[in-house]
Design a protein around this motif. Structure first.
Motif, PDB file in Angstrom:
ATOM      1  N   GLY A  86       0.820  -1.197   0.000  1.00  0.00           N
ATOM      2  CA  GLY A  86       0.000   0.000   0.000  1.00  0.00           C
ATOM      3  C   GLY A  86       0.850   1.241   0.000  1.00  0.00           C
ATOM      4  N   PHE A  87       0.166   2.366  -0.020  1.00  0.00           N
ATOM      5  CA  PHE A  87       0.851   3.646  -0.058  1.00  0.00           C
ATOM      6  C   PHE A  87       0.008   4.670   0.675  1.00  0.00           C
ATOM      7  CE2 PHE A  87       1.693   7.766  -2.086  1.00  0.00           C
ATOM      8  CZ  PHE A  87       3.052   7.876  -1.819  1.00  0.00           C
ATOM      9  N   ALA A  88       0.621   5.419   1.532  1.00  0.00           N
ATOM     10  CA  ALA A  88      -0.055   6.500   2.241  1.00  0.00           C
ATOM     11  C   ALA A  88       0.615   7.804   1.841  1.00  0.00           C
ATOM     12  CB  ALA A  88       0.031   6.294   3.748  1.00  0.00           C
ATOM     13  N   ALA A  89      -0.066   8.566   1.024  1.00  0.00           N
ATOM     14  CA  ALA A  89       0.502   9.830   0.545  1.00  0.00           C
ATOM     15  C   ALA A  89       0.482  10.886   1.648  1.00  0.00           C
ATOM     16  CB  ALA A  89      -0.277  10.320  -0.661  1.00  0.00           C
ATOM     17  N   ALA A  90       1.599  11.533   1.830  1.00  0.00           N
ATOM     18  CA  ALA A  90       1.695  12.632   2.790  1.00  0.00           C
ATOM     19  C   ALA A  90       2.936  13.453   2.467  1.00  0.00           C
ATOM     20  CB  ALA A  90       1.775  12.109   4.218  1.00  0.00           C
ATOM     21  N   LYS A  91       2.890  14.690   2.811  1.00  0.00           N
ATOM     22  CA  LYS A  91       4.066  15.542   2.639  1.00  0.00           C
ATOM     23  C   LYS A  91       5.146  15.069   3.605  1.00  0.00           C
ATOM     24  CE  LYS A  91       1.550  19.563   1.084  1.00  0.00           C
ATOM     25  NZ  LYS A  91       1.234  20.977   1.323  1.00  0.00           N
ATOM     26  N   ILE A  92       6.372  15.041   3.131  1.00  0.00           N
ATOM     27  CA  ILE A  92       7.471  14.542   3.964  1.00  0.00           C
ATOM     28  C   ILE A  92       7.643  15.369   5.234  1.00  0.00           C
ATOM     29  CG2 ILE A  92       9.341  15.833   2.863  1.00  0.00           C
ATOM     30  CD1 ILE A  92      10.908  13.050   3.077  1.00  0.00           C
ATOM     31  N   MET A 101       7.077   3.485   8.881  1.00  0.00           N
ATOM     32  CA  MET A 101       7.324   2.092   9.231  1.00  0.00           C
ATOM     33  C   MET A 101       6.165   1.196   8.808  1.00  0.00           C
ATOM     34  SD  MET A 101      10.340   2.434  10.171  1.00  0.00           S
ATOM     35  CE  MET A 101      10.676   0.729  10.506  1.00  0.00           C
ATOM     36  N   ALA A 102       4.947   1.707   8.878  1.00  0.00           N
ATOM     37  CA  ALA A 102       3.790   0.933   8.418  1.00  0.00           C
ATOM     38  C   ALA A 102       3.900   0.653   6.920  1.00  0.00           C
ATOM     39  CB  ALA A 102       2.493   1.677   8.731  1.00  0.00           C
ATOM     40  N   SER A 106       4.295  -2.977   5.231  1.00  0.00           N
ATOM     41  CA  SER A 106       3.282  -3.363   4.245  1.00  0.00           C
ATOM     42  C   SER A 106       3.902  -3.744   2.904  1.00  0.00           C
ATOM     43  CB  SER A 106       2.300  -2.205   4.058  1.00  0.00           C
ATOM     44  OG  SER A 106       1.379  -2.474   3.038  1.00  0.00           O
ATOM     45  N   ASN A 107       4.965  -3.081   2.527  1.00  0.00           N
ATOM     46  CA  ASN A 107       5.556  -3.295   1.212  1.00  0.00           C
ATOM     47  C   ASN A 107       6.850  -4.104   1.253  1.00  0.00           C
ATOM     48  OD1 ASN A 107       3.806  -1.588  -0.709  1.00  0.00           O
ATOM     49  ND2 ASN A 107       4.163  -0.226   1.010  1.00  0.00           N
ATOM     50  N   LEU A 108       7.844  -3.625   1.957  1.00  0.00           N
ATOM     51  CA  LEU A 108       9.168  -4.251   1.940  1.00  0.00           C
ATOM     52  C   LEU A 108       9.243  -5.511   2.811  1.00  0.00           C
ATOM     53  CD1 LEU A 108      12.155  -4.243   1.124  1.00  0.00           C
ATOM     54  CD2 LEU A 108      12.580  -2.749   3.087  1.00  0.00           C
ATOM     55  N   THR A 109       8.825  -5.399   4.063  1.00  0.00           N
ATOM     56  CA  THR A 109       8.923  -6.546   4.965  1.00  0.00           C
ATOM     57  C   THR A 109       8.074  -7.706   4.466  1.00  0.00           C
ATOM     58  OG1 THR A 109       9.342  -5.060   6.834  1.00  0.00           O
ATOM     59  CG2 THR A 109       8.678  -7.324   7.354  1.00  0.00           C
TER      60      THR A 109
END
Length: 125
Positions: A86-92, A101-102, A106-109
């Protein structure tokens, strides 16, 4: 291509892209194991109840025990396709470490754990 008799795990297989991948694999003769997290995903999955697709309920694919449960049930694994994530869009400037970390889990781990489990299933000890 002919995938008759091939066993494939497709994580994320209940999503839009994943369902298309599962459809193509089944159309080519493969049997798919598809882990899912939310019951609604399984309910809308078009291959639910068909012998070419086995749904497996998991809590979290970044959890080693859940991943082991998925791959333990697959005999003669031929391929493992990892689409879950998944992806959670947010300004850095405003995203926090917990959100980062989530996304990593969700993606790498989850990808790492599924690839590791697939290799263990495919390569004799």
């Amino acid at each position: 291509m002919d995938f008759s008799g091939k066993q494939v795990v497709v994580t994320g297989g209940t999503g839009a892209l994943g369902t298309s991948v599962v459809s193509a694999l089944i159309g080519a003769g493969a049997t798919c194991t598809v882990p899912y997290v939310h019951d609604a995903e399984a309910e809308r999955f078009p291959y639910r109840g068909q012998p070419q697709a086995t749904l497996i309920k998991v809590s979290d694919l970044s959890d080693e025990a859940d991943v082991a449960k998925v791959y333990a049930g697959v005999k003669s694994l031929w391929a493992s396709i990892h689409i879950a994530g998944g992806f959670a869009a947010a300004k850095i400037a405003v995203i926090d470490k917990t959100a980062l970390m989530a996304q990593i889990d969700s993606n790498l781990t989850s990808c790492f754990l599924c690839c590791r489990a697939a290799v263990k299933a495919m390569v004799p000890a």
